[in-house]
Motif scaffolding. Structure first.
Motif, PDB file in Angstrom:
ATOM      1  N   GLU A   1       0.808  -1.219   0.000  1.00  0.00           N
ATOM      2  CA  GLU A   1       0.000   0.000   0.000  1.00  0.00           C
ATOM      3  C   GLU A   1       0.848   1.279   0.000  1.00  0.00           C
ATOM      4  OE1 GLU A   1      -2.750  -0.513   3.236  1.00  0.00           O
ATOM      5  OE2 GLU A   1      -3.773  -2.189   2.245  1.00  0.00           O
ATOM      6  N   ASN A   2       2.142   1.105  -0.312  1.00  0.00           N
ATOM      7  CA  ASN A   2       3.072   2.238  -0.459  1.00  0.00           C
ATOM      8  C   ASN A   2       3.150   3.114   0.785  1.00  0.00           C
ATOM      9  OD1 ASN A   2       3.823   1.663  -3.214  1.00  0.00           O
ATOM     10  ND2 ASN A   2       1.799   2.410  -3.824  1.00  0.00           N
ATOM     11  N   GLN A   3       3.095   2.467   1.944  1.00  0.00           N
ATOM     12  CA  GLN A   3       3.270   3.174   3.202  1.00  0.00           C
ATOM     13  C   GLN A   3       4.718   3.026   3.657  1.00  0.00           C
ATOM     14  OE1 GLN A   3       0.398   1.952   6.154  1.00  0.00           O
ATOM     15  NE2 GLN A   3      -1.231   1.763   4.635  1.00  0.00           N
ATOM     16  N   PRO A   4       5.234   3.978   4.416  1.00  0.00           N
ATOM     17  CA  PRO A   4       6.630   3.886   4.880  1.00  0.00           C
ATOM     18  C   PRO A   4       6.832   2.719   5.844  1.00  0.00           C
ATOM     19  CG  PRO A   4       5.499   5.723   5.938  1.00  0.00           C
ATOM     20  CD  PRO A   4       4.578   5.226   4.868  1.00  0.00           C
ATOM     21  N   VAL A   5       7.960   2.039   5.719  1.00  0.00           N
ATOM     22  CA  VAL A   5       8.347   0.951   6.615  1.00  0.00           C
ATOM     23  C   VAL A   5       9.498   1.454   7.470  1.00  0.00           C
ATOM     24  CG1 VAL A   5       9.244  -1.397   6.764  1.00  0.00           C
ATOM     25  CG2 VAL A   5       7.605  -0.798   4.967  1.00  0.00           C
ATOM     26  N   ASP A   6       9.342   1.382   8.798  1.00  0.00           N
ATOM     27  CA  ASP A   6      10.292   2.055   9.677  1.00  0.00           C
ATOM     28  C   ASP A   6      11.648   1.371   9.791  1.00  0.00           C
ATOM     29  OD1 ASP A   6       9.296  -0.089  11.014  1.00  0.00           O
ATOM     30  OD2 ASP A   6       8.643   0.996  12.800  1.00  0.00           O
ATOM     31  N   GLN A   7      11.754   0.105   9.429  1.00  0.00           N
ATOM     32  CA  GLN A   7      13.044  -0.565   9.477  1.00  0.00           C
ATOM     33  C   GLN A   7      13.077  -1.713   8.468  1.00  0.00           C
ATOM     34  OE1 GLN A   7      12.056  -1.540  13.763  1.00  0.00           O
ATOM     35  NE2 GLN A   7      13.286  -3.344  13.303  1.00  0.00           N
ATOM     36  N   HIS A   8      14.305  -2.212   8.226  1.00  0.00           N
ATOM     37  CA  HIS A   8      14.501  -3.231   7.183  1.00  0.00           C
ATOM     38  C   HIS A   8      14.673  -4.628   7.778  1.00  0.00           C
ATOM     39  CE1 HIS A   8      15.256  -3.915   2.918  1.00  0.00           C
ATOM     40  NE2 HIS A   8      16.189  -4.780   3.254  1.00  0.00           N
ATOM     41  N   PHE A   9      15.122  -4.687   9.025  1.00  0.00           N
ATOM     42  CA  PHE A   9      15.367  -5.978   9.676  1.00  0.00           C
ATOM     43  C   PHE A   9      14.691  -5.992  11.040  1.00  0.00           C
ATOM     44  CE2 PHE A   9      17.957  -8.769  12.434  1.00  0.00           C
ATOM     45  CZ  PHE A   9      17.767  -9.963  11.752  1.00  0.00           C
ATOM     46  N   TYR A  10      13.869  -7.010  11.275  1.00  0.00           N
ATOM     47  CA  TYR A  10      13.136  -7.154  12.542  1.00  0.00           C
ATOM     48  C   TYR A  10      13.601  -8.432  13.231  1.00  0.00           C
ATOM     49  CZ  TYR A  10       9.998  -3.757  10.352  1.00  0.00           C
ATOM     50  OH  TYR A  10       9.477  -2.646   9.721  1.00  0.00           O
ATOM     51  N   GLU A  11      14.148  -8.282  14.420  1.00  0.00           N
ATOM     52  CA  GLU A  11      14.629  -9.440  15.171  1.00  0.00           C
ATOM     53  C   GLU A  11      13.763  -9.614  16.418  1.00  0.00           C
ATOM     54  OE1 GLU A  11      18.977 -10.996  15.600  1.00  0.00           O
ATOM     55  OE2 GLU A  11      18.610  -9.598  17.255  1.00  0.00           O
ATOM     56  N   VAL A  12      13.094 -10.748  16.499  1.00  0.00           N
ATOM     57  CA  VAL A  12      12.159 -11.018  17.594  1.00  0.00           C
ATOM     58  C   VAL A  12      12.880 -11.795  18.695  1.00  0.00           C
ATOM     59  CG1 VAL A  12       9.979 -12.132  18.206  1.00  0.00           C
ATOM     60  CG2 VAL A  12      10.247 -11.045  15.966  1.00  0.00           C
ATOM     61  N   PRO A  13      12.787 -11.371  19.958  1.00  0.00           N
ATOM     62  CA  PRO A  13      13.465 -12.070  21.054  1.00  0.00           C
ATOM     63  C   PRO A  13      12.940 -13.497  21.243  1.00  0.00           C
ATOM     64  CG  PRO A  13      12.733  -9.894  21.740  1.00  0.00           C
ATOM     65  CD  PRO A  13      12.084 -10.163  20.422  1.00  0.00           C
ATOM     66  N   VAL A  14      13.789 -14.351  21.831  1.00  0.00           N
ATOM     67  CA  VAL A  14      13.408 -15.734  22.142  1.00  0.00           C
ATOM     68  C   VAL A  14      13.336 -15.906  23.655  1.00  0.00           C
ATOM     69  CG1 VAL A  14      14.388 -16.683  20.031  1.00  0.00           C
ATOM     70  CG2 VAL A  14      15.835 -16.461  22.069  1.00  0.00           C
ATOM     71  N   GLN A  15      12.780 -17.041  24.071  1.00  0.00           N
ATOM     72  CA  GLN A  15      12.600 -17.295  25.506  1.00  0.00           C
ATOM     73  C   GLN A  15      12.883 -18.764  25.796  1.00  0.00           C
ATOM     74  OE1 GLN A  15       8.592 -16.614  26.768  1.00  0.00           O
ATOM     75  NE2 GLN A  15       9.026 -16.897  28.947  1.00  0.00           N
ATOM     76  N   LEU A  16      13.627 -19.037  26.864  1.00  0.00           N
ATOM     77  CA  LEU A  16      13.913 -20.407  27.260  1.00  0.00           C
ATOM     78  C   LEU A  16      12.729 -20.973  28.043  1.00  0.00           C
ATOM     79  CD1 LEU A  16      16.052 -22.706  27.398  1.00  0.00           C
ATOM     80  CD2 LEU A  16      16.781 -21.719  29.589  1.00  0.00           C
ATOM     81  N   LYS A  17      12.220 -22.127  27.596  1.00  0.00           N
ATOM     82  CA  LYS A  17      11.127 -22.802  28.286  1.00  0.00           C
ATOM     83  C   LYS A  17      11.599 -24.188  28.713  1.00  0.00           C
ATOM     84  CE  LYS A  17       7.238 -20.373  26.167  1.00  0.00           C
ATOM     85  NZ  LYS A  17       5.937 -20.514  25.459  1.00  0.00           N
ATOM     86  N   LEU A  18      11.737 -24.372  30.008  1.00  0.00           N
ATOM     87  CA  LEU A  18      12.239 -25.642  30.545  1.00  0.00           C
ATOM     88  C   LEU A  18      11.088 -26.564  30.915  1.00  0.00           C
ATOM     89  CD1 LEU A  18      15.149 -24.291  32.755  1.00  0.00           C
ATOM     90  CD2 LEU A  18      15.281 -25.255  30.445  1.00  0.00           C
ATOM     91  N   ARG A  19      11.148 -27.794  30.398  1.00  0.00           N
ATOM     92  CA  ARG A  19      10.132 -28.801  30.699  1.00  0.00           C
ATOM     93  C   ARG A  19      10.831 -30.086  31.144  1.00  0.00           C
ATOM     94  NH1 ARG A  19       7.915 -26.960  25.334  1.00  0.00           N
ATOM     95  NH2 ARG A  19       6.424 -25.268  25.790  1.00  0.00           N
ATOM     96  N   GLY A  20      10.212 -31.204  30.869  1.00  0.00           N
ATOM     97  CA  GLY A  20      10.681 -32.461  31.440  1.00  0.00           C
ATOM     98  C   GLY A  20      11.927 -33.078  30.868  1.00  0.00           C
ATOM     99  N   THR A  21      12.433 -32.580  29.732  1.00  0.00           N
ATOM    100  CA  THR A  21      13.639 -33.193  29.161  1.00  0.00           C
ATOM    101  C   THR A  21      14.922 -32.611  29.745  1.00  0.00           C
ATOM    102  OG1 THR A  21      13.581 -31.631  27.293  1.00  0.00           O
ATOM    103  CG2 THR A  21      12.528 -33.799  26.956  1.00  0.00           C
ATOM    104  N   THR A  22      14.778 -31.686  30.708  1.00  0.00           N
ATOM    105  CA  THR A  22      15.930 -31.188  31.445  1.00  0.00           C
ATOM    106  C   THR A  22      15.677 -31.367  32.940  1.00  0.00           C
ATOM    107  OG1 THR A  22      15.000 -28.954  31.222  1.00  0.00           O
ATOM    108  CG2 THR A  22      16.815 -29.541  29.747  1.00  0.00           C
ATOM    109  N   LYS A  23      16.726 -31.478  33.713  1.00  0.00           N
ATOM    110  CA  LYS A  23      16.628 -31.740  35.146  1.00  0.00           C
ATOM    111  C   LYS A  23      16.096 -30.519  35.904  1.00  0.00           C
ATOM    112  CE  LYS A  23      20.387 -35.142  35.272  1.00  0.00           C
ATOM    113  NZ  LYS A  23      21.742 -35.444  35.774  1.00  0.00           N
ATOM    114  N   GLY A  24      15.491 -30.818  37.037  1.00  0.00           N
ATOM    115  CA  GLY A  24      15.041 -29.764  37.928  1.00  0.00           C
ATOM    116  C   GLY A  24      13.703 -29.170  37.546  1.00  0.00           C
ATOM    117  N   VAL A  25      12.951 -29.845  36.662  1.00  0.00           N
ATOM    118  CA  VAL A  25      11.648 -29.346  36.257  1.00  0.00           C
ATOM    119  C   VAL A  25      10.593 -30.401  36.598  1.00  0.00           C
ATOM    120  CG1 VAL A  25      10.212 -28.530  34.359  1.00  0.00           C
ATOM    121  CG2 VAL A  25      12.674 -28.030  34.373  1.00  0.00           C
ATOM    122  N   ALA A  26       9.631 -30.035  37.424  1.00  0.00           N
ATOM    123  CA  ALA A  26       8.569 -30.965  37.795  1.00  0.00           C
ATOM    124  C   ALA A  26       7.474 -30.933  36.740  1.00  0.00           C
ATOM    125  CB  ALA A  26       7.998 -30.582  39.157  1.00  0.00           C
ATOM    126  N   GLU A  27       7.000 -32.103  36.332  1.00  0.00           N
ATOM    127  CA  GLU A  27       5.911 -32.164  35.351  1.00  0.00           C
ATOM    128  C   GLU A  27       4.725 -32.945  35.933  1.00  0.00           C
ATOM    129  OE1 GLU A  27       7.013 -31.525  30.916  1.00  0.00           O
ATOM    130  OE2 GLU A  27       7.597 -33.544  31.508  1.00  0.00           O
TER     131      GLU A  27
END
Length: 327
Positions: A301-327
Motif C-alpha cells: 500500500e506504499n506506506q513507509p516501513v520504519d526498518q529493514h530488519f526485525y529481530e524477535v526475542p526468544v525465551q527459554l522454556k524448561l520442561r521435562g527433558t531437562t533436570k530440575g523441572v517438575a511435570e
C-alpha cells in the motif's frame, strides 16, 4: 445480479466514474463519490474481485511460500500470517515448496499472472536473485534472502547460546549438537550460538549435521548414541529434530532427563504434547508472522516501513527433558 451500470444509473453518473471511485484509480468529485456510495449501499453491489484485478493489475491476494508444511513450525507461522492478512482485507495463498528452488520459481511465476499483491517467503536459498529482481513487494520470514528484502527473524545466535547454557548449567559434560542444514541462515546462526557457549565452558562436544525432519533426526541420533555412550546432553537446532532425538533415546532405553538431557529450538505446540515435555528455546512464532504480514501490507500500500530488519526475542522454556523441572 446488480451490475456497475445499475450503480451508475442509480447514482446519476457515468460507468467510468463509478469504476474510478471503486478502484481508486482517478479523480472523483465529492458529490459523485457520495452518490456512488449511496447507490452501492442501496443496491448491495459487490465489485467482482477478478474484474478489479484485471483493471488494477493487483488483487487482494498474498502469496505465502513455505519450505515444508509437515514441520509444525511452518503451519504456526501460516496461521499468524492468515489472521493478520484477513484483518486488512487480504487473502493468503499457501504454497509448499518442498525445499525445491524450482517449485518456488513456479509459484512466483504462476501467482504473478494472477496479479498477486505481494509475497511472504521462507526460502532455503541463501541468495535468490529471482526474488531480488522482482517488481512485487516481498518480505523474508524466518530466513534472510538478501539485503534488498526486508526480513523478520528471531535472535537465533543468542537463543542457541541460551539453550546450550541450560544444558551446561544442569551438569552436562559431553553435549551433542544436532546442527541444521548448512545452507540455512538460522541453522548457521544457531551453530555460532552453540559454539559461543560451548567454547566458553570447556565442555566436550560433538556436532552432527541433521535435517529438520523427525525420522531422519531419530535415525542420526540413534546411531550416534550407540557409538558414543558418554553423551549426556543434546541441543537440537529445531524442536522436530529434538523430538526425533527423544524418540531415539527412549527406544534405546536411555532415561530422559536422568541420563540424557535434551533442549530443542522453536517453541512449537508439539513440544508440550511430548512425554516428557520438551525443553526448548521458544521463538514467538505468531509475532514473527504478524510482523511480516504488516510489513508486507505497508509495502503493498506504499506506506513507509520504519526498518529493514526485525529481530524477535526468544525465551527459554524448561520442561521435562531437562533436570530440575517438575511435570
Amino acid at each position: 445480479m446488480t451490475t456497475i451500470r445499475d450503480v451508475a444509473k442509480k447514482a446519476g453518473v457515468s460507468v467510468a466514474t463509478v469504476s474510478r471511485f471503486l478502484n481508486g484509480s482517478g479523480y472523483v468529485s465529492a458529490d459523485a463519490a457520495k452518490a456512488v456510495t449511496s447507490a452501492v449501499d442501496e443496491l448491495k453491489y459487490e465489485l467482482n474481485p477478478v474484474a478489479r484485478s484485471l483493471n488494477t493489475k493487483q488483487s487482494n491476494l498474498i502469496g505465502l511460500i513455505l519450505p515444508d508444511i509437515t514441520n509444525p513450525f511452518f503451519p504456526e507461522l501460516a496461521r499468524a500470517v492468515e489472521d493478520v492478512a484477513l484483518t486488512y482485507g487480504y487473502t493468503v495463498v499457501l504454497c509448499n515448496s518442498d525445499e525445491n528452488p524450482e517449485k518456488e520459481k513456479n509459484y512466483l511465476n504462476t501467482l504473478k499472472k494472477k496479479y498477486i499483491a505481494g509475497f511472504i517467503v521462507t526460502s532455503n536459498q541463501l541468495d535468490a536473485p529471482h526474488y531480488a529482481n522482482m517488481a512485487l513487494p516481498i518480505v523474508a520470514l524466518d530466513r534472510a534472502i538478501n539485503d534488498k528484502i526486508p526480513t523478520v527473524s528471531s535472535n537465533n545466535r543468542e537463543g542457541a547460546a541460551m539453550g546450550t547454557n541450560a544444558l551446561l548449567e544442569r551438569g552436562c559434560k559431553n553435549i551433542l549438537f544436532l546442527r541444521g542444514p548448512n545452507e540455512l541462515n538460522p541453522a548457521n546462526e544457531r551453530y555460532q550460538g552453540f559454539m559461543d557457549a560451548i567454547e566458553a565452558s570447556g565442555a566436550k562436544y560433538h556436532v552432527v549435521t541433521c535435517p529438520f525432519h523427525f525420522s531422519e533426526s531419530q535415525k542420526i541420533t540413534d546411531e550416534f548414541l550407540k557409538a558414543h555412550k558418554e553423551i549426556d546432553g543434546i541441543f537440537a537446532s529445531s524442536d522436530v529434530s529434538a523430538a526425533g532425538a527423544l524418540k531415539a533415546a527412549v527406544t534405546l532405553g536411555i532415561k530422559v532427563p536422568e541420563q540424557l538431557q535434551i533442549v530443542g529450538f522453536d517453541g512449537i505446540a508439539m513440544g508440550e504434547m511430548l512425554s516428557p515435555g520438551l525443553s526448548t528455546v521458544a521463538q514467538d512464532v505468531y509475532k514473527m508472522g504478524a510482523i511480516a504480514t504488516r510489513v508486507l501490507i505497508k509495502r503493498i500500500e506504499n506506506q513507509p516501513v520504519d526498518q529493514h530488519f526485525y529481530e524477535v526475542p526468544v525465551q527459554l522454556k524448561l520442561r521435562g527433558t531437562t533436570k530440575g523441572v517438575a511435570e
